[in-house]
Design a protein around this motif. Structure first.
Motif, PDB file in Angstrom:
ATOM      1  N   PHE A   1       0.939  -1.311  -0.216  1.00 19.75           N
ATOM      2  CA  PHE A   1       0.192  -0.003  -0.169  1.00 19.75           C
ATOM      3  C   PHE A   1       0.893   1.358   0.081  1.00 19.75           C
ATOM      4  CE2 PHE A   1      -3.422  -2.771   1.710  1.00 19.75           C
ATOM      5  CZ  PHE A   1      -4.388  -2.612   0.640  1.00 19.75           C
ATOM      6  N   TYR A   2       2.099   1.167   0.627  1.00 17.63           N
ATOM      7  CA  TYR A   2       3.127   2.169   0.452  1.00 17.63           C
ATOM      8  C   TYR A   2       3.412   2.669  -0.861  1.00 17.63           C
ATOM      9  CZ  TYR A   2       6.978   5.489   1.337  1.00 17.63           C
ATOM     10  OH  TYR A   2       7.791   6.313   1.346  1.00 17.63           O
ATOM     11  N   VAL A   3       3.615   1.696  -1.820  1.00 17.42           N
ATOM     12  CA  VAL A   3       4.010   2.170  -3.095  1.00 17.42           C
ATOM     13  C   VAL A   3       2.855   2.668  -3.837  1.00 17.42           C
ATOM     14  CG1 VAL A   3       4.501   0.822  -5.217  1.00 17.42           C
ATOM     15  CG2 VAL A   3       5.534   0.166  -3.345  1.00 17.42           C
ATOM     16  N   ILE A   4       1.580   2.327  -3.605  1.00 17.87           N
ATOM     17  CA  ILE A   4       0.460   2.877  -4.176  1.00 17.87           C
ATOM     18  C   ILE A   4       0.282   4.199  -3.751  1.00 17.87           C
ATOM     19  CG2 ILE A   4      -2.121   2.856  -4.337  1.00 17.87           C
ATOM     20  CD1 ILE A   4      -1.968  -0.246  -4.268  1.00 17.87           C
ATOM     21  N   LEU A   5       0.485   4.556  -2.487  1.00 18.37           N
ATOM     22  CA  LEU A   5       0.039   5.864  -1.443  1.00 18.37           C
ATOM     23  C   LEU A   5       1.337   6.674  -2.246  1.00 18.37           C
ATOM     24  CD1 LEU A   5      -0.787   4.655   1.951  1.00 18.37           C
ATOM     25  CD2 LEU A   5      -2.289   5.957   0.258  1.00 18.37           C
ATOM     26  N   TRP A   6       2.597   6.264  -2.359  1.00 17.71           N
ATOM     27  CA  TRP A   6       3.598   6.925  -2.788  1.00 17.71           C
ATOM     28  C   TRP A   6       3.077   7.534  -3.926  1.00 17.71           C
ATOM     29  CZ3 TRP A   6       7.351   6.870  -6.527  1.00 17.71           C
ATOM     30  CH2 TRP A   6       8.490   7.708  -6.673  1.00 17.71           C
ATOM     31  N   ILE A   7       2.868   6.808  -5.057  1.00 18.89           N
ATOM     32  CA  ILE A   7       2.322   7.237  -6.493  1.00 18.89           C
ATOM     33  C   ILE A   7       1.559   8.476  -6.437  1.00 18.89           C
ATOM     34  CG2 ILE A   7       1.308   6.480  -8.465  1.00 18.89           C
ATOM     35  CD1 ILE A   7       2.757   3.816  -8.026  1.00 18.89           C
ATOM     36  N   MET A   8       0.549   8.116  -5.639  1.00 18.87           N
ATOM     37  CA  MET A   8      -0.552   9.117  -5.324  1.00 18.87           C
ATOM     38  C   MET A   8      -0.126  10.423  -4.688  1.00 18.87           C
ATOM     39  SD  MET A   8      -3.695   6.746  -3.763  1.00 18.87           S
ATOM     40  CE  MET A   8      -4.701   8.029  -3.397  1.00 18.87           C
ATOM     41  N   TYR A   9       0.934  10.152  -3.742  1.00 26.08           N
ATOM     42  CA  TYR A   9       1.469  11.387  -3.305  1.00 26.08           C
ATOM     43  C   TYR A   9       2.196  12.267  -4.284  1.00 26.08           C
ATOM     44  CZ  TYR A   9       4.451  14.133   0.075  1.00 26.08           C
ATOM     45  OH  TYR A   9       5.174  15.170   0.763  1.00 26.08           O
ATOM     46  N   LYS A  10       3.030  11.567  -5.095  1.00 27.55           N
ATOM     47  CA  LYS A  10       3.781  12.293  -5.997  1.00 27.55           C
ATOM     48  C   LYS A  10       2.803  12.911  -7.095  1.00 27.55           C
ATOM     49  CE  LYS A  10       8.052  11.613  -4.994  1.00 27.55           C
ATOM     50  NZ  LYS A  10       9.164  12.696  -4.347  1.00 27.55           N
ATOM     51  N   LYS A  11       2.026  12.268  -7.365  1.00 29.12           N
ATOM     52  CA  LYS A  11       0.833  12.835  -8.328  1.00 29.12           C
ATOM     53  C   LYS A  11      -0.089  13.876  -7.674  1.00 29.12           C
ATOM     54  CE  LYS A  11       1.100   9.208 -11.683  1.00 29.12           C
ATOM     55  NZ  LYS A  11       1.657  10.172 -12.657  1.00 29.12           N
ATOM     56  N   ASN A  12       0.115  14.265  -6.344  1.00 33.55           N
ATOM     57  CA  ASN A  12      -0.697  14.891  -5.514  1.00 33.55           C
ATOM     58  C   ASN A  12      -2.293  14.628  -5.514  1.00 33.55           C
ATOM     59  OD1 ASN A  12      -0.943  17.244  -3.843  1.00 33.55           O
ATOM     60  ND2 ASN A  12      -1.439  18.576  -5.435  1.00 33.55           N
ATOM     61  N   VAL A  13      -2.535  13.247  -5.604  1.00 32.47           N
ATOM     62  CA  VAL A  13      -3.838  12.792  -5.202  1.00 32.47           C
ATOM     63  C   VAL A  13      -4.137  12.431  -3.933  1.00 32.47           C
ATOM     64  CG1 VAL A  13      -5.191  10.836  -5.894  1.00 32.47           C
ATOM     65  CG2 VAL A  13      -3.451  11.719  -7.642  1.00 32.47           C
ATOM     66  N   ILE A  14      -5.034  13.441  -3.523  1.00 29.45           N
ATOM     67  CA  ILE A  14      -5.385  13.108  -2.065  1.00 29.45           C
ATOM     68  C   ILE A  14      -6.869  13.067  -1.859  1.00 29.45           C
ATOM     69  CG2 ILE A  14      -5.444  14.355   0.376  1.00 29.45           C
ATOM     70  CD1 ILE A  14      -2.991  15.900  -0.645  1.00 29.45           C
ATOM     71  N   ILE A  15      -7.503  11.808  -1.355  1.00 25.20           N
ATOM     72  CA  ILE A  15      -8.851  11.578  -1.550  1.00 25.20           C
ATOM     73  C   ILE A  15      -9.461  12.225  -0.170  1.00 25.20           C
ATOM     74  CG2 ILE A  15     -10.729   9.948  -1.641  1.00 25.20           C
ATOM     75  CD1 ILE A  15      -8.731   8.269  -3.406  1.00 25.20           C
ATOM     76  N   LYS A  16     -10.071  13.351  -0.208  1.00 29.59           N
ATOM     77  CA  LYS A  16     -10.598  13.707   1.262  1.00 29.59           C
ATOM     78  C   LYS A  16     -11.981  13.438   1.320  1.00 29.59           C
ATOM     79  CE  LYS A  16      -8.040  18.090   0.968  1.00 29.59           C
ATOM     80  NZ  LYS A  16      -8.217  19.609   0.897  1.00 29.59           N
ATOM     81  N   VAL A  17     -12.091  12.750   2.822  1.00 25.35           N
ATOM     82  CA  VAL A  17     -13.668  12.439   2.940  1.00 25.35           C
ATOM     83  C   VAL A  17     -14.378  13.392   3.452  1.00 25.35           C
ATOM     84  CG1 VAL A  17     -14.742  10.589   4.394  1.00 25.35           C
ATOM     85  CG2 VAL A  17     -12.546  10.000   3.339  1.00 25.35           C
TER      86      VAL A  17
END
Length: 361
Positions: free
Chosen positions: A345-361
């Motif tokens: 999950f860290y790999v997936i989250l790292w990619i999201m972080y690099k692409k500034n993808v933040i899913i806000k609830v």
């Protein structure tokens, strides 16, 4: 909690990665109260400017309500989501869905703490915490439980368990116990106190008229005093996560304050942040990864792989038995698999972080 919730085998788990059987507190039992504590801290930061503007309160409360309902709904979705679509019956699932839960409690605590923060002074928030802790202690220790005849703190016969069965019914409680729920109705009251504890710490940490050294000293002092108070109260009202006892609130709130003060001293004051990136990567999408990590194993185990003997097992079980079980002792294989899940999950989250993808609830 992702590490705790995804062992290779539930029969082989290191003790610190398990919840206390009933009374007591393990490192795992610190995760949930720490999260609610930091939810309270974040409320102080996110809504601080809005608190000073009464005209914005209604809009802010509606946003908080929406977020709380979304969190509650996500928790219900996880409860309903089947482990096997072949045997899934939506109507039956609704009839037996667990209503309380981790995400549900986070949603409720977030909303109520938001309202209290916006509408109350710091002194009144402090008084509210004291009233909740004392009232909960009195209810649990002295109010006779209907059908039992006396107050007690046992799993199935305490006041909280009776209230959950009476209001929600056994069909809607934790499936591992049926007769009681660790995120039940009554124990949500002291959980709110944990959130408010964080609110007060957040308000103090935000103050610009206090030097960092004084903040750290006060936070460490308050944290230590609360830990001691919790341990002393434990002699009368045992530290217990499932009941979320008042002593548990003080003990875990004190430890959370100490950890936050230490983090503030190291990261903000000394600017030593080389180790923080993994925590930031996970933290900016914390609810998302918690939700997905609960959903993914069910989805993957729906994909069946046929064994040489003709039996079918889930793909995730097959993966664990192929790559981890043969190469480690049972308990280390279980831990290695859990660590793999964290890294995956860290790999997936790292990619999201690099692409500034933040899913806000």
């Amino acid at each position: 909690m992702i590490l705790v919730n995804n062992p290779g085998s539930w029969s082989h788990i290191y003790a610190p990665l398990e919840h206390a059987e009933w009374n007591g507190c393990t490192p795992t039992d610190l995760v949930f109260p720490f999260f609610l504590f930091i939810v309270g801290v974040s409320i102080a930061y996110a809504m601080g400017s809005k608190k000073a503007d009464p005209k914005s309160h209604q809009k802010t409360i509606l946003k908080a309500l929406k977020r709380g309902l979304i969190l509650f709904g996500l928790g219900l979705f996880l409860s309903i989501f089947p482990r096997n679509f072949q045997d899934f019956n939506f109507i039956e699932s609704i009839k037996h869905v667990r209503i309380p839960g981790v995400l549900q409690r986070i949603g409720v605590v977030f909303f109520i703490c938001s309202v209290i923060f916006l509408k109350s002074s710091e002194k009144n928030i402090f008084r509210t915490i004291i009233i909740i802790l004392l009232a909960y202690w009195a209810l649990m220790m002295f109010l006779p439980v209907p059908g039992v005849g006396y107050a007690n703190l046992e799993k199935e016969t305490n006041l909280g368990a009776w209230l959950d069965r009476t209001i929600l019914g056994e069909a809607h409680l934790w499936k591992s116990s049926i007769t009681w729920d660790p995120e039940g109705i009554l124990s949500t009251l002291p959980a709110i106190a944990t959130g408010l504890f964080g609110v007060l710490v957040g308000v103090y940490l935000k103050r610009k008229d206090v030097e960092p050294a004084s903040k750290i000293a006060w936070l460490f002092s308050v944290g230590c005093m609360c830990v001691i108070a919790g341990l002393l109260w434990d002699l009368e009202f045992p530290i217990n996560k499932s009941l979320w006892t008042s002593s548990y609130v003080l003990y875990t709130g004190g430890l959370a304050t100490i950890v936050l003060a230490l983090s503030y001293w190291i990261i903000d004051v000394h600017n030593y942040n080389r180790f923080t990136k993994p925590f930031v990567v996970y933290g900016v999408n914390a609810i998302t990864v918690f939700f997905v990590s609960g959903l993914t194993p069910r989805l993957l185990n729906m994909i069946k792989i046929k064994q040489p003997n003709g039996d079918e097992i889930g793909s995730l079980t097959y993966f664990n038995q192929t790559f981890f079980t043969p190469h480690f002792s049972p308990i280390n294989a279980s831990l290695a698999y859990a660590i793999f899940v964290i890294l995956f999950f860290y790999v997936i989250l790292w990619i999201m972080y690099k692409k500034n993808v933040i899913i806000k609830v």
